[in-house]
Design a protein around this motif. Structure first.
Motif, mmCIF file in Angstrom:
data_model
loop_
_atom_site.group_PDB
_atom_site.id
_atom_site.type_symbol
_atom_site.label_atom_id
_atom_site.label_comp_id
_atom_site.label_asym_id
_atom_site.label_seq_id
_atom_site.Cartn_x
_atom_site.Cartn_y
_atom_site.Cartn_z
ATOM 1 N N GLY A 52 0.795 -1.215 0.000
ATOM 2 C CA GLY A 52 0.000 0.000 0.000
ATOM 3 C C GLY A 52 0.830 1.270 0.000
ATOM 4 N N PHE A 53 0.185 2.370 0.258
ATOM 5 C CA PHE A 53 0.818 3.686 0.217
ATOM 6 C C PHE A 53 1.794 3.840 1.379
ATOM 7 N N GLN A 54 3.026 4.255 1.069
ATOM 8 C CA GLN A 54 4.072 4.375 2.078
ATOM 9 C C GLN A 54 4.533 5.811 2.312
ATOM 10 N N GLY A 55 3.986 6.762 1.594
ATOM 11 C CA GLY A 55 4.430 8.143 1.728
ATOM 12 C C GLY A 55 3.801 8.850 2.914
ATOM 13 N N GLU A 56 4.081 10.145 3.034
ATOM 14 C CA GLU A 56 3.514 10.934 4.119
ATOM 15 C C GLU A 56 2.020 11.147 3.899
#
Length: 227
Positions: A80-84
């Motif tokens: 899944g999404f790993q950014g801020e």
């Protein structure tokens, strides 16, 4: 992914993979007594690894779990999404890395097959699983507690260190030991002279010259006793 991984172990810490414990050699009363005699500060150990208390397979002490029982652990999990910040998008895939520390009489390939069968049996409907088996597995090695060379090794250590040796096991990975046993049909013995604070495999790993000297003298005594 979370459901599959959670199915691998009971809340109490027992591995739930069918066949995982097949062949596991039980600890004898003598072996358990040997382990219990090893000086060990459990609170200090837990503090060193950053936990408040121990957890694991019921019916065994911390050292017995560390030295004589098999493990199944999750080394990494991502997806899944790993950014801020956040994104309200469901991930299309997730990944996990699993390893096992095996004990004597467990067969690596059999354990791998059992884990794969368990994962496929617990895969939710509509989900596709891909399993990659990495090379590098090796069977565990254990010398018989009453092997005569162990008595000679204990005597060599006693002469160098001036105190009685204690009998332990360890969860290290030394595939060459099982290879020697399998190919040459003979047992394999080696000493280790590292101290608990040597930070093994860490960036600041070190080894004391005093330990190097004691190691050399111990090997000389052992070899002379076998001559």
């Amino acid at each position: 992914m979370v459901a599959i991984l959670a199915s691998l172990r009971s809340p109490e810490g027992k591995v739930l993979v069918k066949g995982f414990y097949d062949g596991v050699r039980p600890l004898s009363d003598e072996e358990r007594a040997d382990i219990a005699r090893v000086p060990f500060d459990e609170k200090e150990f837990f503090a060193g690894v950053g936990v408040s208390e121990g957890f694991g397979e019921p019916g065994y002490s911390t050292l017995e779990r560390l030295w004589a029982r098999p493990t199944l652990e999750i080394n990494g999990i991502w997806g899944g999404f790993q950014g801020e910040g956040t994104k309200t998008v469901l991930p299309a895939e997730a990944h996990a890395k699993i390893t096992c520390r095996l004990v004597p009489d467990q067969e690596p390939e059999q354990v791998l097959d059992a884990i794969e069968a368990h994962i496929r049996a617990h895969t939710p409907p509509g989900v596709t699983v891909r399993i990659t088996k990495f090379p590098g597995s090796a069977p565990a090695y254990l010398m018989s507690r009453d092997h005569p060379i162990l008595a000679k090794a204990a005597q060599a250590l006693r002469e160098v260190y001036g105190q009685e040796a204690v009998y332990t096991r360890t969860g290290g990975t030394l595939p060459v030991a099982a290879m020697v046993k399998s190919i040459l049909k003979t047992d394999f013995i080696f000493f280790s002279f590292g101290d608990p604070d040597n930070q093994v495999h860490a960036p600041n790993e070190f080894f004391r010259l005093e330990s190097l000297d004691k190691g050399a003298r111990s090997y000389v005594r052992l070899i002379n006793s076998l001559a």
